[in-house]
Design an enzyme around this catalytic site. Structure first.
Site: not given
Ligand code: UT7
Length: 353
Positions: A133, A275, A305
């Site tokens: 990215c 980004h 993204n």
């Molecule tokens: O472009 C290159 C660089 N990339 C980035 O900078 C991305 C950085 N990271 C992020 O943007 C975020 O971490 C994400 C958008 C990928 C994820 O968001 P988050 O708030 O960090 O969520 P998380 O990974 O902590 O997950 C929280 C919960 C989990 O469930 P439990 O374990 O709490 O029950 C996940 O399984 O959300 C769940 N989850 C979802 N739920 C509904 C993860 N993806 C989804 C989804 N829909 N699409």
């Protein structure tokens, strides 16, 4: 809009001190961007994945995204964006094409030569840059270097990715974020004191964290010909939370370096073009840099993204919509797999469409 003001002399001295080789300065002379016509909404994704419009919007800021045609490839996106950038620059010529992508048309050869050929630039130097990215900023620095060394006078720098071809369609943590598109700028030799002159591009990497964002299989470590070992490992995997923290830290540090090198203060920056990984990352970056949220440009809501395309696609869109004006002081920054990150500055020039 900012006028020259305090710091202008320092900025000029800084730019001049970074001239290398034959000492030519790279200036932005054109911009273009393109997304494929097919739109996929959060509701479309919710119909086949355990997710919801509410989760995607609140956690990422994304409502919809553009997805490449089934028979499409990254070069198709890159050609469209490149054509528009050349048109905006007022001439169809370039003596080098640098393409940043993580989704080349083929593992071998590079995609840039085909893009150059299809743009009528056959014979030009053409190669790909792989920095996920942050690829566009790495490609921009490469184009700047070609110009500084006197190896090229006009460079077409493209960021293009078809990330939907790389993510696991069943992985809700990546399939809802990544999308497809392309953006491009034309660099030409120009005046270091004039608008459009690129500042020093600050780049960095941290390979100790390469596992945070990875396609494990299909390369020389897990070979594609050993299909039983590779299996589903040919998909893009990301550890979201730690990546999020790294993104904010690394972009903030690179941004401070770039703004300081330009002789500006953070409050002098009119527009931040970062980004588009996650709207919450943009908010955290604005807080970290103490930049008013209104100066953070964003289009993540309707494009998601788009990897290496993200920064130039946003530049193109903001230019087309009049959200960028000649004379605006811009900070560009990006972060992604590698890990790799970067930032630079420029004063937005008067450009064609
Ligand atoms: O472009 C290159 C660089 N990339 C980035 O900078 C991305 C950085 N990271 C992020 O943007 C975020 O971490 C994400 C958008 C990928 C994820 O968001 P988050 O708030 O960090 O969520 P998380 O990974 O902590 O997950 C929280 C919960 C989990 O469930 P439990 O374990 O709490 O029950 C996940 O399984 O959300 C769940 N989850 C979802 N739920 C509904 C993860 N993806 C989804 C989804 N829909 N699409």
């Amino acid at each position: 809009m900012s006028s020259a003001g305090p710091g202008a002399r320092e900025a000029l001295e800084t730019r001049e001190s970074h001239r290398t080789g034959c000492g030519h300065t790279a200036v932005v002379a054109g911009v273009g961007g393109w997304v494929p016509p097919r739109v996929v909404t959060n509701h479309d994704l919710s119909a086949r994945l355990d997710t919801s419009d509410e989760w995607i919007r609140s956690r990422t800021g994304i409502a919809r995204r553009h997805v490449i045609a089934r028979d499409g490839a990254t070069s198709d996106l890159a050609v469209e964006a490149g054509r528009l950038a050349l048109k905006s620059s007022g001439t169809a010529e370039a003596d080098a094409v640098v393409l940043a992508t993580t989704t080349p048309d083929h593992p071998c050869p590079a995609t840039a030569p085909e893009v150059a050929h299809r743009l009528g630039l056959g014979g030009a130097a053409a190669f790909d840059v792989a920095a996920v990215c942050t690829g566009f900023l790495y490609a921009l620095a490469t184009g700047q270097g070609l110009i500084a060394a006197g190896s090229a006078e006009r460079v077409l720098v493209i960021g293009a990715d078809a990330f939907t071809t790389l993510v696991d369609p069943q992985d809700r943590s990546t399939a809802v974020i990544f999308a497809d598109g392309a953006g491009a700028v034309v660099l030409r030799t120009g005046d270091p004191a004039g608008d459009g002159a690129l500042g020093r591009v600050f780049l960095g990497s941290d390979g100790s964290r390469s596992g945070l964002i990875q396609v494990p299989g299909g390369g020389s470590r897990q070979r594609a010909k050993d299909r039983s070992a590779v299996g589903g490992d040919c998909y893009f995997r990301m550890h979201g939370q730690e990546t999020f923290r790294q993104a904010v830290d690394r972009m903030a540090t690179a941004s401070r370096d770039a703004v300081g090198s330009a002789g500006w203060r953070l409050r002098d920056v009119d527009r931040v073009v970062a980004h588009q990984a996650n709207a919450r990352i943009l908010g955290a970056l604005a807080d970290e840099l103490d930049v008013p949220p209104g100066r953070m440009l964003s289009n993540i809501e309707h494009v998601g993204n788009t990897g290496a395309a993200s920064v130039p696609l946003l530049l193109h869109e903001a230019h087309a919509q009049g959200r960028l004006e000649a004379g605006n002081r811009l900070l560009l920054t990006a972060f992604g797999g590698g890990l790799a990150w970067g930032a630079t500055t420029l004063v937005w020039p008067r450009l064609g469409h």
